[in-house]
Design a protein around this motif. Structure first.
Motif, short mmCIF file in Angstrom:
data_model
loop_
_atom_site.label_atom_id
_atom_site.label_comp_id
_atom_site.label_asym_id
_atom_site.label_seq_id
_atom_site.Cartn_x
_atom_site.Cartn_y
_atom_site.Cartn_z
N GLY A 153 0.81 -1.21 0.00
CA GLY A 153 0.00 0.00 0.00
C GLY A 153 0.84 1.26 0.00
O GLY A 153 0.56 2.22 -0.73
N ILE A 154 1.90 1.26 0.82
CA ILE A 154 2.77 2.44 0.88
C ILE A 154 3.54 2.61 -0.42
O ILE A 154 3.68 3.73 -0.93
CB ILE A 154 3.76 2.33 2.06
N LEU A 155 4.04 1.52 -0.98
CA LEU A 155 4.75 1.61 -2.26
C LEU A 155 3.85 2.20 -3.34
O LEU A 155 4.28 3.07 -4.12
CB LEU A 155 5.24 0.23 -2.68
N SER A 156 2.62 1.73 -3.40
CA SER A 156 1.68 2.23 -4.42
C SER A 156 1.33 3.69 -4.16
O SER A 156 1.27 4.50 -5.09
CB SER A 156 0.41 1.37 -4.42
N LEU A 157 1.11 4.02 -2.90
CA LEU A 157 0.80 5.41 -2.54
C LEU A 157 1.97 6.33 -2.87
O LEU A 157 1.79 7.41 -3.45
CB LEU A 157 0.47 5.48 -1.04
N GLN A 158 3.17 5.90 -2.52
CA GLN A 158 4.35 6.73 -2.80
C GLN A 158 4.64 6.81 -4.30
O GLN A 158 5.14 7.83 -4.78
CB GLN A 158 5.57 6.17 -2.07
N ALA A 159 4.31 5.76 -5.03
CA ALA A 159 4.46 5.81 -6.48
C ALA A 159 3.56 6.90 -7.05
O ALA A 159 3.98 7.69 -7.91
CB ALA A 159 4.13 4.46 -7.10
N LEU A 192 -7.28 2.54 15.23
CA LEU A 192 -7.07 3.46 14.11
C LEU A 192 -5.88 3.07 13.23
O LEU A 192 -5.98 3.13 12.00
CB LEU A 192 -6.91 4.90 14.63
N PRO A 193 -4.73 2.68 13.81
CA PRO A 193 -3.60 2.29 12.95
C PRO A 193 -3.90 1.10 12.04
O PRO A 193 -3.23 0.93 11.02
CB PRO A 193 -2.50 1.94 13.97
N LEU A 194 -4.90 0.29 12.39
CA LEU A 194 -5.23 -0.86 11.55
C LEU A 194 -5.66 -0.44 10.15
O LEU A 194 -5.53 -1.22 9.20
CB LEU A 194 -6.35 -1.68 12.20
N PHE A 195 -6.16 0.79 10.02
CA PHE A 195 -6.67 1.26 8.74
C PHE A 195 -5.77 2.32 8.10
O PHE A 195 -6.09 2.82 7.03
CB PHE A 195 -8.07 1.87 8.94
N TYR A 196 -4.66 2.62 8.74
CA TYR A 196 -3.80 3.71 8.28
C TYR A 196 -2.66 3.14 7.44
O TYR A 196 -1.95 2.24 7.88
CB TYR A 196 -3.24 4.45 9.50
N PRO A 197 -2.47 3.64 6.21
CA PRO A 197 -1.49 3.00 5.31
C PRO A 197 -0.07 2.97 5.85
O PRO A 197 0.64 1.97 5.69
CB PRO A 197 -1.59 3.84 4.03
N TYR A 198 0.36 4.06 6.50
CA TYR A 198 1.75 4.12 6.94
C TYR A 198 2.02 3.31 8.21
O TYR A 198 3.16 3.21 8.65
CB TYR A 198 2.17 5.58 7.14
N SER A 199 0.97 2.74 8.79
CA SER A 199 1.15 1.89 9.97
C SER A 199 1.12 0.40 9.62
O SER A 199 1.33 -0.44 10.50
CB SER A 199 0.06 2.19 11.01
N GLN A 200 0.86 0.07 8.37
CA GLN A 200 0.68 -1.34 8.00
C GLN A 200 1.93 -2.20 8.23
O GLN A 200 1.82 -3.33 8.72
CB GLN A 200 0.21 -1.44 6.55
N PRO A 201 3.15 -1.73 7.91
CA PRO A 201 4.32 -2.57 8.23
C PRO A 201 4.48 -2.82 9.72
O PRO A 201 4.87 -3.92 10.13
CB PRO A 201 5.49 -1.73 7.67
N VAL A 222 -4.89 -7.96 5.27
CA VAL A 222 -4.65 -8.27 3.85
C VAL A 222 -5.61 -7.49 2.96
O VAL A 222 -5.21 -6.92 1.94
CB VAL A 222 -4.79 -9.78 3.60
N GLY A 223 -6.88 -7.42 3.36
CA GLY A 223 -7.87 -6.71 2.56
C GLY A 223 -7.56 -5.23 2.44
O GLY A 223 -7.65 -4.65 1.34
N ILE A 224 -7.18 -4.60 3.54
CA ILE A 224 -6.87 -3.17 3.52
C ILE A 224 -5.67 -2.89 2.62
O ILE A 224 -5.67 -1.93 1.82
CB ILE A 224 -6.61 -2.66 4.95
N ASN A 225 -4.65 -3.71 2.72
CA ASN A 225 -3.45 -3.47 1.91
C ASN A 225 -3.69 -3.73 0.43
O ASN A 225 -3.16 -3.00 -0.42
CB ASN A 225 -2.30 -4.33 2.44
N LEU A 226 -4.48 -4.73 0.11
CA LEU A 226 -4.82 -4.95 -1.29
C LEU A 226 -5.66 -3.81 -1.84
O LEU A 226 -5.51 -3.40 -3.00
CB LEU A 226 -5.56 -6.28 -1.44
N LEU A 227 -6.53 -3.26 -1.00
CA LEU A 227 -7.35 -2.13 -1.41
C LEU A 227 -6.49 -0.90 -1.68
O LEU A 227 -6.63 -0.25 -2.73
CB LEU A 227 -8.39 -1.82 -0.34
#
Length: 244
Positions: A153-159, A192-201, A222-227
Protein backbone atom coordinates in the motif's frame (compact mmCIF):
# COMPACT_ATOMS: atom_id res chain seq x y z
CA UNK A 1 5.39 -9.68 -17.95
CA UNK A 2 8.64 -11.51 -17.20
CA UNK A 3 10.44 -9.33 -19.73
CA UNK A 4 9.24 -6.20 -17.95
CA UNK A 5 10.40 -7.50 -14.57
CA UNK A 6 13.83 -8.48 -15.90
CA UNK A 7 14.27 -5.16 -17.70
CA UNK A 8 13.31 -3.14 -14.63
CA UNK A 9 15.55 -5.26 -12.40
CA UNK A 10 18.51 -4.43 -14.61
CA UNK A 11 17.70 -0.72 -14.46
CA UNK A 12 17.35 -0.72 -10.68
CA UNK A 13 20.22 0.79 -8.68
CA UNK A 14 20.38 -2.25 -6.42
CA UNK A 15 23.64 -1.46 -4.60
CA UNK A 16 22.64 2.13 -3.91
CA UNK A 17 19.19 1.14 -2.66
CA UNK A 18 20.60 -1.72 -0.61
CA UNK A 19 23.06 0.58 1.15
CA UNK A 20 20.29 3.06 1.92
CA UNK A 21 18.21 0.23 3.35
CA UNK A 22 21.09 -0.99 5.50
CA UNK A 23 21.70 2.54 6.78
CA UNK A 24 18.06 3.01 7.77
CA UNK A 25 17.91 -0.43 9.37
CA UNK A 26 21.19 0.15 11.19
CA UNK A 27 20.12 3.47 12.69
CA UNK A 28 16.73 2.17 13.80
CA UNK A 29 18.31 -0.99 15.24
CA UNK A 30 20.70 1.05 17.37
CA UNK A 31 17.73 3.00 18.73
CA UNK A 32 15.62 -0.10 19.34
CA UNK A 33 18.36 -2.15 20.98
CA UNK A 34 19.45 0.87 23.01
CA UNK A 35 15.98 1.28 24.50
CA UNK A 36 15.72 -2.46 25.13
CA UNK A 37 19.03 -2.74 26.98
CA UNK A 38 18.37 0.39 29.03
CA UNK A 39 15.17 -1.21 30.35
CA UNK A 40 16.15 -4.88 30.31
CA UNK A 41 16.24 -5.17 34.10
CA UNK A 42 12.49 -4.54 34.43
CA UNK A 43 11.36 -7.13 31.88
CA UNK A 44 9.55 -10.23 33.10
CA UNK A 45 11.44 -13.49 32.73
CA UNK A 46 10.83 -15.36 29.45
CA UNK A 47 9.44 -12.24 27.75
CA UNK A 48 12.79 -10.75 26.74
CA UNK A 49 12.77 -12.17 23.22
CA UNK A 50 9.38 -10.80 22.21
CA UNK A 51 10.00 -7.45 23.93
CA UNK A 52 13.30 -7.16 22.09
CA UNK A 53 11.48 -7.87 18.83
CA UNK A 54 9.00 -5.11 19.58
CA UNK A 55 11.70 -2.58 20.36
CA UNK A 56 13.77 -3.57 17.33
CA UNK A 57 10.93 -3.36 14.84
CA UNK A 58 8.76 -0.54 16.17
CA UNK A 59 10.93 2.48 15.39
CA UNK A 60 12.09 0.92 12.15
CA UNK A 61 8.64 0.07 10.83
CA UNK A 62 6.78 3.15 12.04
CA UNK A 63 9.37 5.90 11.60
CA UNK A 64 12.17 4.86 9.24
CA UNK A 65 10.51 2.36 6.92
CA UNK A 66 7.96 4.68 5.25
CA UNK A 67 10.75 7.11 4.35
CA UNK A 68 12.83 4.19 3.08
CA UNK A 69 9.99 3.07 0.82
CA UNK A 70 9.56 6.62 -0.48
CA UNK A 71 13.26 6.80 -1.37
CA UNK A 72 13.12 3.40 -3.07
CA UNK A 73 10.08 4.42 -5.12
CA UNK A 74 11.58 7.77 -6.08
CA UNK A 75 14.87 6.28 -7.26
CA UNK A 76 13.02 3.53 -9.12
CA UNK A 77 10.60 5.82 -10.96
CA UNK A 78 12.90 8.79 -11.53
CA UNK A 79 14.58 7.43 -14.70
CA UNK A 80 11.22 7.45 -16.49
CA UNK A 81 11.08 11.24 -16.17
CA UNK A 82 14.61 11.92 -17.35
CA UNK A 83 14.73 13.53 -20.80
CA UNK A 84 11.92 11.97 -22.82
CA UNK A 85 12.08 8.40 -21.53
CA UNK A 86 8.39 8.10 -20.68
CA UNK A 87 7.32 9.57 -24.01
CA UNK A 88 9.60 7.12 -25.83
CA UNK A 89 8.12 4.20 -23.90
CA UNK A 90 4.61 5.29 -24.77
CA UNK A 91 5.56 5.79 -28.42
CA UNK A 92 6.87 2.22 -28.47
CA UNK A 93 3.58 0.98 -26.99
CA UNK A 94 5.13 -0.15 -23.72
CA UNK A 95 2.40 -1.15 -21.27
CA UNK A 96 2.32 1.39 -18.45
CA UNK A 97 0.35 -1.04 -16.29
CA UNK A 98 2.98 -3.75 -16.65
CA UNK A 99 5.75 -1.20 -16.17
CA UNK A 100 4.36 -0.08 -12.81
CA UNK A 101 3.68 -3.65 -11.66
CA UNK A 102 7.22 -4.72 -12.56
CA UNK A 103 8.70 -1.79 -10.64
CA UNK A 104 6.66 -2.58 -7.52
CA UNK A 105 7.52 -6.28 -7.67
CA UNK A 106 11.22 -5.54 -8.05
CA UNK A 107 11.12 -3.20 -5.07
CA UNK A 108 9.47 -5.92 -2.99
CA UNK A 109 12.17 -8.35 -4.07
CA UNK A 110 14.86 -5.87 -3.05
CA UNK A 111 13.15 -5.24 0.29
CA UNK A 112 13.01 -8.94 1.19
CA UNK A 113 16.67 -9.36 2.27
CA UNK A 114 16.54 -6.06 4.16
CA UNK A 115 13.48 -7.24 6.08
CA UNK A 116 15.08 -10.61 6.75
CA UNK A 117 17.99 -8.81 8.37
CA UNK A 118 15.58 -7.83 11.14
CA UNK A 119 15.38 -11.51 12.09
CA UNK A 120 19.16 -11.88 11.78
CA UNK A 121 19.82 -8.89 14.06
CA UNK A 122 17.22 -10.15 16.53
CA UNK A 123 18.70 -13.65 16.64
CA UNK A 124 22.22 -12.29 17.03
CA UNK A 125 21.19 -10.08 19.96
CA UNK A 126 19.40 -13.00 21.59
CA UNK A 127 22.50 -15.15 21.11
CA UNK A 128 24.57 -12.51 22.89
CA UNK A 129 22.05 -12.63 25.74
CA UNK A 130 22.15 -16.45 25.68
CA UNK A 131 18.43 -16.70 24.92
CA UNK A 132 17.24 -19.53 22.67
CA UNK A 133 14.03 -18.97 20.70
CA UNK A 134 14.14 -21.25 17.68
CA UNK A 135 10.51 -22.17 18.31
CA UNK A 136 9.55 -18.56 17.52
CA UNK A 137 11.58 -18.31 14.32
CA UNK A 138 8.86 -19.49 11.92
CA UNK A 139 6.38 -17.04 13.41
CA UNK A 140 8.75 -14.12 12.95
CA UNK A 141 9.51 -15.14 9.38
CA UNK A 142 5.76 -15.13 8.79
CA UNK A 143 5.61 -11.56 10.10
CA UNK A 144 8.46 -10.59 7.77
CA UNK A 145 6.48 -11.95 4.82
CA UNK A 146 3.40 -10.06 5.97
CA UNK A 147 5.46 -6.88 6.25
CA UNK A 148 6.03 -7.10 2.50
CA UNK A 149 2.27 -7.24 2.01
CA UNK A 150 2.03 -4.28 4.36
CA UNK A 151 4.54 -2.46 2.16
CA UNK A 152 2.41 -2.74 -0.97
CA UNK A 153 0.00 0.00 0.00
CA UNK A 154 2.77 2.44 0.88
CA UNK A 155 4.75 1.61 -2.26
CA UNK A 156 1.68 2.23 -4.42
CA UNK A 157 0.80 5.41 -2.54
CA UNK A 158 4.35 6.73 -2.80
CA UNK A 159 4.46 5.81 -6.48
CA UNK A 160 1.42 7.98 -7.04
CA UNK A 161 2.85 10.84 -4.99
CA UNK A 162 6.15 10.72 -6.85
CA UNK A 163 4.53 10.51 -10.28
CA UNK A 164 2.28 13.41 -9.30
CA UNK A 165 5.08 15.62 -7.97
CA UNK A 166 8.10 14.16 -9.80
CA UNK A 167 10.13 15.23 -6.78
CA UNK A 168 11.84 12.76 -4.42
CA UNK A 169 12.22 15.31 -1.64
CA UNK A 170 8.50 16.06 -1.63
CA UNK A 171 7.48 12.41 -1.74
CA UNK A 172 9.86 11.54 1.11
CA UNK A 173 8.50 14.49 3.09
CA UNK A 174 4.96 13.19 2.58
CA UNK A 175 6.09 9.76 3.79
CA UNK A 176 7.75 11.30 6.85
CA UNK A 177 4.56 13.19 7.68
CA UNK A 178 2.58 10.01 7.16
CA UNK A 179 4.90 8.14 9.52
CA UNK A 180 4.54 10.81 12.20
CA UNK A 181 0.78 10.68 11.70
CA UNK A 182 0.84 6.95 12.37
CA UNK A 183 2.86 7.54 15.53
CA UNK A 184 0.26 10.06 16.73
CA UNK A 185 -2.61 7.68 15.98
CA UNK A 186 -1.15 5.18 18.44
CA UNK A 187 -1.95 7.61 21.24
CA UNK A 188 -5.49 8.22 20.00
CA UNK A 189 -6.77 4.68 19.64
CA UNK A 190 -5.56 1.12 19.22
CA UNK A 191 -7.75 0.37 16.20
CA UNK A 192 -7.07 3.46 14.11
CA UNK A 193 -3.60 2.29 12.95
CA UNK A 194 -5.23 -0.86 11.55
CA UNK A 195 -6.67 1.26 8.74
CA UNK A 196 -3.80 3.71 8.28
CA UNK A 197 -1.49 3.00 5.31
CA UNK A 198 1.75 4.12 6.94
CA UNK A 199 1.15 1.89 9.97
CA UNK A 200 0.68 -1.34 8.00
CA UNK A 201 4.32 -2.57 8.23
CA UNK A 202 4.26 -2.00 11.98
CA UNK A 203 0.99 -3.94 12.20
CA UNK A 204 2.48 -6.75 10.11
CA UNK A 205 5.60 -7.05 12.28
CA UNK A 206 3.43 -7.08 15.43
CA UNK A 207 5.68 -4.42 16.93
CA UNK A 208 3.01 -3.29 19.38
CA UNK A 209 0.74 -6.32 19.68
CA UNK A 210 3.66 -8.77 20.17
CA UNK A 211 1.32 -11.69 19.47
CA UNK A 212 0.25 -13.34 16.24
CA UNK A 213 -2.70 -12.13 14.19
CA UNK A 214 -6.18 -13.28 15.11
CA UNK A 215 -7.81 -14.62 11.95
CA UNK A 216 -10.23 -11.70 11.63
CA UNK A 217 -7.45 -9.13 11.96
CA UNK A 218 -5.31 -10.96 9.42
CA UNK A 219 -8.14 -10.91 6.88
CA UNK A 220 -8.68 -7.21 7.57
CA UNK A 221 -4.95 -6.52 7.21
CA UNK A 222 -4.65 -8.27 3.85
CA UNK A 223 -7.87 -6.71 2.56
CA UNK A 224 -6.87 -3.17 3.52
CA UNK A 225 -3.45 -3.47 1.91
CA UNK A 226 -4.82 -4.95 -1.29
CA UNK A 227 -7.35 -2.13 -1.41
CA UNK A 228 -4.70 0.57 -0.94
CA UNK A 229 -2.51 -1.14 -3.53
CA UNK A 230 -5.30 -1.36 -6.10
CA UNK A 231 -6.46 2.23 -5.61
CA UNK A 232 -3.04 3.89 -5.76
CA UNK A 233 -1.77 1.57 -8.47
CA UNK A 234 -4.71 2.66 -10.59
CA UNK A 235 -4.08 6.33 -9.84
CA UNK A 236 -0.39 5.96 -10.66
CA UNK A 237 -1.11 4.32 -14.01
CA UNK A 238 -3.70 6.96 -14.80
CA UNK A 239 -1.28 9.77 -13.98
CA UNK A 240 1.47 8.25 -16.12
CA UNK A 241 -0.88 7.77 -19.04
CA UNK A 242 -1.85 11.43 -18.87
CA UNK A 243 1.71 12.48 -19.65
CA UNK A 244 2.15 13.61 -23.28
Amino acid sequence: MIQYIVAEWRKLHKVQLGLIGLLMLGISSVIGFGIYYMNRAVFIEDTQSIVMWGQLTFYYSQIFYPALLAIFVGLCFMPEFERTTLEMLQANHVSIKKLVVSKLLNLLLLLLPIQLLLVVFWLFALWLDQITVFSELVLHLKWIFLSLIGSLGILSLQAYLFVKTRNIAKSVAYAAMGAVGGFVLLFIGDRLPLFYPYSQPMIALRSRALVDFPRSELVLFVGINLLYCAVFYGLTVRELQKRP
